[in-house]
Design a protein around this motif. Structure first.
Motif, PDB file in Angstrom:
ATOM      1  N   MET A 113       0.849  -1.180   0.000  1.00 28.21           N
ATOM      2  CA  MET A 113       0.000   0.000   0.000  1.00 28.21           C
ATOM      3  C   MET A 113       0.888   1.234   0.000  1.00 28.21           C
ATOM      4  N   LYS A 114       0.421   2.246  -0.660  1.00 28.46           N
ATOM      5  CA  LYS A 114       1.122   3.518  -0.640  1.00 28.46           C
ATOM      6  C   LYS A 114       1.105   4.045   0.781  1.00 28.46           C
ATOM      7  N   GLN A 115       2.060   4.866   1.111  1.00 27.60           N
ATOM      8  CA  GLN A 115       2.139   5.379   2.476  1.00 27.60           C
ATOM      9  C   GLN A 115       0.889   6.173   2.845  1.00 27.60           C
ATOM     10  N   VAL A 116       0.479   5.992   4.095  1.00 20.85           N
ATOM     11  CA  VAL A 116      -0.754   6.610   4.593  1.00 20.85           C
ATOM     12  C   VAL A 116      -0.459   7.940   5.251  1.00 20.85           C
ATOM     13  N   ASP A 117      -1.255   8.939   4.890  1.00 21.34           N
ATOM     14  CA  ASP A 117      -1.153  10.252   5.501  1.00 21.34           C
ATOM     15  C   ASP A 117      -2.176  10.378   6.632  1.00 21.34           C
ATOM     16  N   THR A 118      -3.432  10.025   6.331  1.00 25.90           N
ATOM     17  CA  THR A 118      -4.513  10.173   7.298  1.00 25.90           C
ATOM     18  C   THR A 118      -5.421   8.952   7.261  1.00 25.90           C
ATOM     19  N   LEU A 119      -5.824   8.507   8.430  1.00 27.81           N
ATOM     20  CA  LEU A 119      -6.782   7.413   8.563  1.00 27.81           C
ATOM     21  C   LEU A 119      -7.934   7.927   9.412  1.00 27.81           C
ATOM     22  N   SER A 120      -9.156   7.798   8.895  1.00 29.49           N
ATOM     23  CA  SER A 120     -10.330   8.276   9.626  1.00 29.49           C
ATOM     24  C   SER A 120     -11.451   7.269   9.498  1.00 29.49           C
ATOM     25  N   TYR A 121     -12.262   7.194  10.539  1.00 33.96           N
ATOM     26  CA  TYR A 121     -13.500   6.430  10.443  1.00 33.96           C
ATOM     27  C   TYR A 121     -14.638   7.428  10.426  1.00 33.96           C
ATOM     28  N   LEU A 122     -15.395   7.426   9.347  1.00 32.18           N
ATOM     29  CA  LEU A 122     -16.514   8.349   9.181  1.00 32.18           C
ATOM     30  C   LEU A 122     -17.782   7.655   9.677  1.00 32.18           C
ATOM     31  N   ARG A 123     -18.112   7.884  10.933  1.00 33.02           N
ATOM     32  CA  ARG A 123     -19.194   7.156  11.608  1.00 33.02           C
ATOM     33  C   ARG A 123     -20.541   7.288  10.892  1.00 33.02           C
ATOM     34  N   ASN A 124     -20.911   8.475  10.470  1.00 30.27           N
ATOM     35  CA  ASN A 124     -22.221   8.676   9.847  1.00 30.27           C
ATOM     36  C   ASN A 124     -22.398   7.881   8.563  1.00 30.27           C
ATOM     37  N   SER A 125     -21.336   7.712   7.811  1.00 35.22           N
ATOM     38  CA  SER A 125     -21.430   6.959   6.557  1.00 35.22           C
ATOM     39  C   SER A 125     -20.844   5.558   6.689  1.00 35.22           C
ATOM     40  N   ASN A 126     -20.353   5.190   7.876  1.00 33.74           N
ATOM     41  CA  ASN A 126     -19.787   3.871   8.153  1.00 33.74           C
ATOM     42  C   ASN A 126     -18.675   3.534   7.154  1.00 33.74           C
ATOM     43  N   LEU A 127     -17.739   4.465   6.991  1.00 34.06           N
ATOM     44  CA  LEU A 127     -16.626   4.278   6.065  1.00 34.06           C
ATOM     45  C   LEU A 127     -15.296   4.472   6.769  1.00 34.06           C
ATOM     46  N   LEU A 128     -14.355   3.585   6.472  1.00 31.11           N
ATOM     47  CA  LEU A 128     -12.968   3.789   6.854  1.00 31.11           C
ATOM     48  C   LEU A 128     -12.332   4.525   5.680  1.00 31.11           C
ATOM     49  N   GLU A 129     -11.761   5.677   5.941  1.00 29.86           N
ATOM     50  CA  GLU A 129     -11.171   6.477   4.875  1.00 29.86           C
ATOM     51  C   GLU A 129      -9.668   6.570   5.096  1.00 29.86           C
ATOM     52  N   ILE A 130      -8.934   6.185   4.061  1.00 32.06           N
ATOM     53  CA  ILE A 130      -7.477   6.227   4.099  1.00 32.06           C
ATOM     54  C   ILE A 130      -7.033   7.218   3.025  1.00 32.06           C
ATOM     55  N   ILE A 131      -6.351   8.257   3.459  1.00 29.23           N
ATOM     56  CA  ILE A 131      -5.800   9.221   2.514  1.00 29.23           C
ATOM     57  C   ILE A 131      -4.292   8.993   2.475  1.00 29.23           C
ATOM     58  N   ARG A 132      -3.819   8.708   1.280  1.00 30.09           N
ATOM     59  CA  ARG A 132      -2.406   8.385   1.094  1.00 30.09           C
ATOM     60  C   ARG A 132      -1.591   9.665   0.913  1.00 30.09           C
ATOM     61  N   LEU A 133      -0.274   9.536   1.063  1.00 30.03           N
ATOM     62  CA  LEU A 133       0.611  10.687   0.923  1.00 30.03           C
ATOM     63  C   LEU A 133       0.522  11.321  -0.461  1.00 30.03           C
ATOM     64  N   ASP A 134       0.181  10.514  -1.474  1.00 27.02           N
ATOM     65  CA  ASP A 134       0.069  11.075  -2.828  1.00 27.02           C
ATOM     66  C   ASP A 134      -1.279  11.774  -3.043  1.00 27.02           C
ATOM     67  N   GLY A 135      -2.131  11.817  -1.995  1.00 19.30           N
ATOM     68  CA  GLY A 135      -3.417  12.497  -2.077  1.00 19.30           C
ATOM     69  C   GLY A 135      -4.574  11.608  -2.490  1.00 19.30           C
ATOM     70  N   SER A 136      -4.290  10.389  -2.948  1.00 16.28           N
ATOM     71  CA  SER A 136      -5.373   9.485  -3.339  1.00 16.28           C
ATOM     72  C   SER A 136      -6.101   8.984  -2.096  1.00 16.28           C
ATOM     73  N   CYS A 137      -7.348   8.598  -2.278  1.00 17.68           N
ATOM     74  CA  CYS A 137      -8.210   8.226  -1.164  1.00 17.68           C
ATOM     75  C   CYS A 137      -8.803   6.837  -1.389  1.00 17.68           C
ATOM     76  N   LEU A 138      -8.822   6.058  -0.339  1.00 20.82           N
ATOM     77  CA  LEU A 138      -9.450   4.742  -0.354  1.00 20.82           C
ATOM     78  C   LEU A 138     -10.522   4.743   0.720  1.00 20.82           C
ATOM     79  N   GLN A 139     -11.756   4.379   0.358  1.00 19.40           N
ATOM     80  CA  GLN A 139     -12.842   4.285   1.330  1.00 19.40           C
ATOM     81  C   GLN A 139     -13.378   2.857   1.324  1.00 19.40           C
ATOM     82  N   ILE A 140     -13.533   2.295   2.529  1.00 17.20           N
ATOM     83  CA  ILE A 140     -14.018   0.919   2.675  1.00 17.20           C
ATOM     84  C   ILE A 140     -15.156   0.923   3.689  1.00 17.20           C
ATOM     85  N   THR A 141     -16.277   0.313   3.326  1.00 15.71           N
ATOM     86  CA  THR A 141     -17.419   0.271   4.241  1.00 15.71           C
ATOM     87  C   THR A 141     -17.140  -0.658   5.421  1.00 15.71           C
ATOM     88  N   GLY A 142     -17.825  -0.386   6.529  1.00 14.26           N
ATOM     89  CA  GLY A 142     -17.719  -1.263   7.694  1.00 14.26           C
ATOM     90  C   GLY A 142     -18.175  -2.673   7.371  1.00 14.26           C
TER      91      GLY A 142
END
Length: 104
Positions: free
Chosen positions: A1-30
């Protein structure tokens, strides 16, 4: 995986959001995260062809804990907390089409 900049859990939408150092975003549902769990219990259930967990609390993430630089451990609202998700596996899960659960 590309290096991670920010990891957040978005409770209202039940998504794990991973923002990589290159600015790309990966969202995975609970739901997807829970069905992709590779802990011993979940793998055993799949081997025995038991029905997958199918209840809303099972898909809600309560907490996220770092596991060194290896990955994360997820705590679900139904008490399940044995799965460790390495960064490389999270990348795979993001690309998977999971309807009910993963194969063994």
């Amino acid at each position: 995986m590309k290096q991670v900049d920010t990891l957040s859990y978005l409770r209202n939408s039940n998504l794990l959001e991973i923002i990589r150092l290159d600015g790309s975003c990966l969202q995975i549902t609970g739901r997807k995260l829970r069905l992709a769990c590779r802990c011993g219990d979940c793998c055993s259930d799949r081997q025995q062809d038991l029905p997958p967990v199918d209840a809303e609390p099972a898909f809600k993430v309560e907490a996220v804990e770092a596991v060194g630089s290896y990955g994360i451990r997820l705590f679900f609202e139904d008490g399940h907390n044995r799965g460790i998700y390495p960064w490389s596996y999270l990348e795979q899960i993001g690309d998977m089409d999971i309807e009910r659960r993963l194969p063994i």
